[in-house]
Design an enzyme around this catalytic site. Structure first.
Site, PDB file in Angstrom:
ATOM      1  N   ASN A   7     -67.633  72.896  -3.154  1.00 12.03           N
ATOM      2  CA  ASN A   7     -67.797  72.312  -1.817  1.00 12.03           C
ATOM      3  C   ASN A   7     -69.085  72.854  -1.200  1.00 12.03           C
ATOM      4  O   ASN A   7     -69.272  74.066  -1.076  1.00 12.03           O
ATOM      5  CB  ASN A   7     -66.590  72.674  -0.949  1.00 12.03           C
ATOM      6  CG  ASN A   7     -66.595  71.972   0.384  1.00 12.03           C
ATOM      7  OD1 ASN A   7     -67.613  71.905   1.062  1.00 12.03           O
ATOM      8  ND2 ASN A   7     -65.445  71.448   0.785  1.00 12.03           N
ATOM      9  N   ARG A  18     -81.400  75.412  11.439  1.00 12.79           N
ATOM     10  CA  ARG A  18     -82.837  75.239  11.667  1.00 12.79           C
ATOM     11  C   ARG A  18     -83.201  73.796  11.369  1.00 12.79           C
ATOM     12  O   ARG A  18     -82.364  73.005  10.960  1.00 12.79           O
ATOM     13  CB  ARG A  18     -83.647  76.196  10.790  1.00 12.79           C
ATOM     14  CG  ARG A  18     -83.455  77.678  11.106  1.00 12.79           C
ATOM     15  CD  ARG A  18     -84.102  78.045  12.442  1.00 12.79           C
ATOM     16  NE  ARG A  18     -84.053  79.480  12.683  1.00 12.79           N
ATOM     17  CZ  ARG A  18     -83.047  80.125  13.284  1.00 12.79           C
ATOM     18  NH1 ARG A  18     -81.963  79.434  13.648  1.00 12.79           N
ATOM     19  NH2 ARG A  18     -83.083  81.421  13.486  1.00 12.79           N
ATOM     20  N   HIS A  43     -67.501  67.298   2.738  1.00 11.32           N
ATOM     21  CA  HIS A  43     -66.539  66.886   3.769  1.00 11.32           C
ATOM     22  C   HIS A  43     -67.319  66.552   5.037  1.00 11.32           C
ATOM     23  O   HIS A  43     -67.452  67.381   5.937  1.00 11.32           O
ATOM     24  CB  HIS A  43     -65.545  68.015   4.030  1.00 11.32           C
ATOM     25  CG  HIS A  43     -64.404  67.638   4.926  1.00 11.32           C
ATOM     26  ND1 HIS A  43     -63.143  68.164   4.788  1.00 11.32           N
ATOM     27  CD2 HIS A  43     -64.323  66.803   5.990  1.00 11.32           C
ATOM     28  CE1 HIS A  43     -62.339  67.669   5.711  1.00 11.32           C
ATOM     29  NE2 HIS A  43     -63.047  66.839   6.461  1.00 11.32           N
ATOM     30  N   ARG A  45     -67.815  65.506   8.554  1.00  9.15           N
ATOM     31  CA  ARG A  45     -67.005  65.327   9.752  1.00  9.15           C
ATOM     32  C   ARG A  45     -67.769  64.487  10.772  1.00  9.15           C
ATOM     33  O   ARG A  45     -69.003  64.418  10.721  1.00  9.15           O
ATOM     34  CB  ARG A  45     -66.623  66.685  10.334  1.00  9.15           C
ATOM     35  CG  ARG A  45     -65.540  67.398   9.517  1.00  9.15           C
ATOM     36  CD  ARG A  45     -65.161  68.739  10.144  1.00  9.15           C
ATOM     37  NE  ARG A  45     -63.906  69.242   9.607  1.00  9.15           N
ATOM     38  CZ  ARG A  45     -63.799  69.981   8.494  1.00  9.15           C
ATOM     39  NH1 ARG A  45     -64.875  70.288   7.795  1.00  9.15           N
ATOM     40  NH2 ARG A  45     -62.619  70.404   8.077  1.00  9.15           N
ATOM     41  N   HIS A  50     -71.812  70.186   9.589  1.00  5.45           N
ATOM     42  CA  HIS A  50     -72.313  70.728   8.321  1.00  5.45           C
ATOM     43  C   HIS A  50     -72.837  69.562   7.478  1.00  5.45           C
ATOM     44  O   HIS A  50     -73.992  69.180   7.628  1.00  5.45           O
ATOM     45  CB  HIS A  50     -71.264  71.590   7.604  1.00  5.45           C
ATOM     46  CG  HIS A  50     -69.853  71.139   7.746  1.00  5.45           C
ATOM     47  ND1 HIS A  50     -69.387  69.947   7.230  1.00  5.45           N
ATOM     48  CD2 HIS A  50     -68.782  71.735   8.340  1.00  5.45           C
ATOM     49  CE1 HIS A  50     -68.105  69.828   7.483  1.00  5.45           C
ATOM     50  NE2 HIS A  50     -67.694  70.883   8.161  1.00  5.45           N
ATOM     51  N   GLU A  71     -64.262  64.425   0.899  1.00 10.38           N
ATOM     52  CA  GLU A  71     -63.099  64.704   1.729  1.00 10.38           C
ATOM     53  C   GLU A  71     -63.329  64.148   3.128  1.00 10.38           C
ATOM     54  O   GLU A  71     -64.458  63.969   3.566  1.00 10.38           O
ATOM     55  CB  GLU A  71     -62.869  66.216   1.843  1.00 10.38           C
ATOM     56  CG  GLU A  71     -62.642  66.929   0.531  1.00 10.38           C
ATOM     57  CD  GLU A  71     -62.510  68.426   0.716  1.00 10.38           C
ATOM     58  OE1 GLU A  71     -61.965  69.080  -0.196  1.00 10.38           O
ATOM     59  OE2 GLU A  71     -62.961  68.955   1.756  1.00 10.38           O
ATOM     60  N   THR A 102     -61.545  73.943  10.713  1.00 10.50           N
ATOM     61  CA  THR A 102     -61.394  73.669   9.287  1.00 10.50           C
ATOM     62  C   THR A 102     -60.063  72.956   9.076  1.00 10.50           C
ATOM     63  O   THR A 102     -59.246  72.866  10.004  1.00 10.50           O
ATOM     64  CB  THR A 102     -61.450  74.971   8.463  1.00 10.50           C
ATOM     65  OG1 THR A 102     -61.452  74.651   7.062  1.00 10.50           O
ATOM     66  CG2 THR A 102     -60.270  75.881   8.777  1.00 10.50           C
ATOM     67  N   HIS A 215     -58.457  75.495  -0.595  1.00 15.13           N
ATOM     68  CA  HIS A 215     -58.541  76.149   0.716  1.00 15.13           C
ATOM     69  C   HIS A 215     -58.274  77.633   0.581  1.00 15.13           C
ATOM     70  O   HIS A 215     -57.167  78.059   0.274  1.00 15.13           O
ATOM     71  CB  HIS A 215     -57.595  75.538   1.744  1.00 15.13           C
ATOM     72  CG  HIS A 215     -58.146  75.654   3.153  1.00 15.13           C
ATOM     73  ND1 HIS A 215     -58.130  76.832   3.869  1.00 15.13           N
ATOM     74  CD2 HIS A 215     -58.768  74.760   3.954  1.00 15.13           C
ATOM     75  CE1 HIS A 215     -58.690  76.654   5.048  1.00 15.13           C
ATOM     76  NE2 HIS A 215     -59.106  75.401   5.116  1.00 15.13           N
ATOM     77  N   ASP A 216     -59.337  78.401   0.786  1.00 18.89           N
ATOM     78  CA  ASP A 216     -59.306  79.866   0.750  1.00 18.89           C
ATOM     79  C   ASP A 216     -59.000  80.445  -0.621  1.00 18.89           C
ATOM     80  O   ASP A 216     -58.615  81.618  -0.738  1.00 18.89           O
ATOM     81  CB  ASP A 216     -58.326  80.421   1.790  1.00 18.89           C
ATOM     82  CG  ASP A 216     -58.833  80.235   3.215  1.00 18.89           C
ATOM     83  OD1 ASP A 216     -60.058  80.080   3.379  1.00 18.89           O
ATOM     84  OD2 ASP A 216     -58.023  80.243   4.154  1.00 18.89           O
ATOM     85  N   GLY A 238     -65.380  76.251  -1.655  1.00 17.17           N
ATOM     86  CA  GLY A 238     -66.662  76.266  -0.976  1.00 17.17           C
ATOM     87  C   GLY A 238     -66.952  77.573  -0.273  1.00 17.17           C
ATOM     88  O   GLY A 238     -67.855  78.313  -0.643  1.00 17.17           O
ATOM     89  N   HIS A 239     -66.157  77.889   0.749  1.00 12.95           N
ATOM     90  CA  HIS A 239     -66.445  79.051   1.588  1.00 12.95           C
ATOM     91  C   HIS A 239     -66.578  80.335   0.766  1.00 12.95           C
ATOM     92  O   HIS A 239     -67.568  81.065   0.895  1.00 12.95           O
ATOM     93  CB  HIS A 239     -65.345  79.212   2.643  1.00 12.95           C
ATOM     94  CG  HIS A 239     -65.573  80.351   3.581  1.00 12.95           C
ATOM     95  ND1 HIS A 239     -66.327  80.246   4.729  1.00 12.95           N
ATOM     96  CD2 HIS A 239     -65.163  81.642   3.525  1.00 12.95           C
ATOM     97  CE1 HIS A 239     -66.371  81.410   5.345  1.00 12.95           C
ATOM     98  NE2 HIS A 239     -65.662  82.282   4.634  1.00 12.95           N
TER      99      HIS A 239
END
Length: 265
Positions: A7, A18, A43, A45, A50, A71, A102, A215-216, A238-239
């Protein structure tokens, strides 16, 4: 084996701080693919904080030879508008609300949501797009996902990740010592939660649904999950992966996750 989809949201989040286009989302995608990622996930949004909708179009030619997973909430923003143009491999439908930090829960497949989702799922499948529904590990929800035409489910794994990290339940016991594997880790609360995910994955497989997860998930908890929840076709990360990339570099981070998935097979 379980495949890795990277992700890229966090790459875009830093880029958006920036106006110079650094870091590049498209360059990151190329790096991930070259390092062995099976797919790329984004994803977008509605607020484009992002990934931007323009990123999706720029990524399309780059990901033509790997899996492209988009997503998003199909009821908000431009999600459904871009689908005929992009036609990704997979659309993962997520019940995000506007302004959510999130994703924090799976779909409640009540009558109202089913009425909204069924025509969307049909439309996506007409476009040749595989459809995955983001769900909690609830057997009834898994069955309903199948009934309304989803091809896959993505299990929302934050509750698992939280339980894995809880020191008062299993934290100290989950460290891997020489001669041990993640399979040897004891737990009470974690075992209960993992059993729910395992049952959901088993039910999905029995009724013909593919299973994804995300997720996580991270380098600490991913192996234990994959060893105990089967079958899982794909994890979207991703994260944690981008955080690991700050220490080891993006290509090396992707390789570390791929190796972990191979070793967990």
């Amino acid at each position: 084996m379980t495949h890795l989809s990277v992700n890229l949201n966090k790459i875009a989040l830093v880029r958006n701080a920036r106006s110079l286009g650094i870091p590049s989302v498209t360059k990151a995608a190329k790096t991930c693919i070259a390092a062995g990622a099976y797919g790329i996930t984004v994803h977008p949004r509605p607020d484009e904080r992002h990934i931007r909708y323009s990123d999706v179009y720029e990524l399309k030619p780059i990901v033509s030879k790997v899996e492209f997973n988009i997503e998003g909430n199909p009821l908000e923003g431009r999600y459904m508008e871009i689908m005929p143009d992009i036609r990704p491999t997979q659309a993962t439908l997520v019940p995000d609300v506007i302004g959510a930090v999130t994703s924090d829960h799976g779909w409640d497949l009540n009558k109202e949501n089913i009425k909204k989702l069924e025509p969307i799922i049909n439309k996506l499948k007409e476009l040749g797009i595989r459809v995955s529904l983001f769900v909690d590990p609830v057997l009834e929800t898994v069955e309903k996902a199948n009934q309304i035409g989803a091809d896959r489910i993505e299990l929302y794994t934050e509750p698992y990740a939280r339980a894995f990290a809880e020191k008062n339940t299993v934290g100290a016991n989950l460290s891997v010592r020489p001669g041990q594997t993640h399979r040897s880790a004891p737990t009470t609360q974690l075992a209960t939660i993992v059993s729910k995910f395992a049952a959901a994955a088993k039910k999905a497989a029995e009724i013909g649904l593919g299973v994804n997860a995300g997720h996580d998930l991270n380098l600490d908890n991913l192996a234990f999950f994959c060893e105990n929840v089967k079958p899982v076709m794909e994890v979207s990360i991703g994260h944690a992966l981008i955080s690991d990339a700050l220490d080891m570099g993006l290509a090396n981070a992707v390789k570390a996750y791929v190796k972990l998935l191979v070793d967990s097979e």
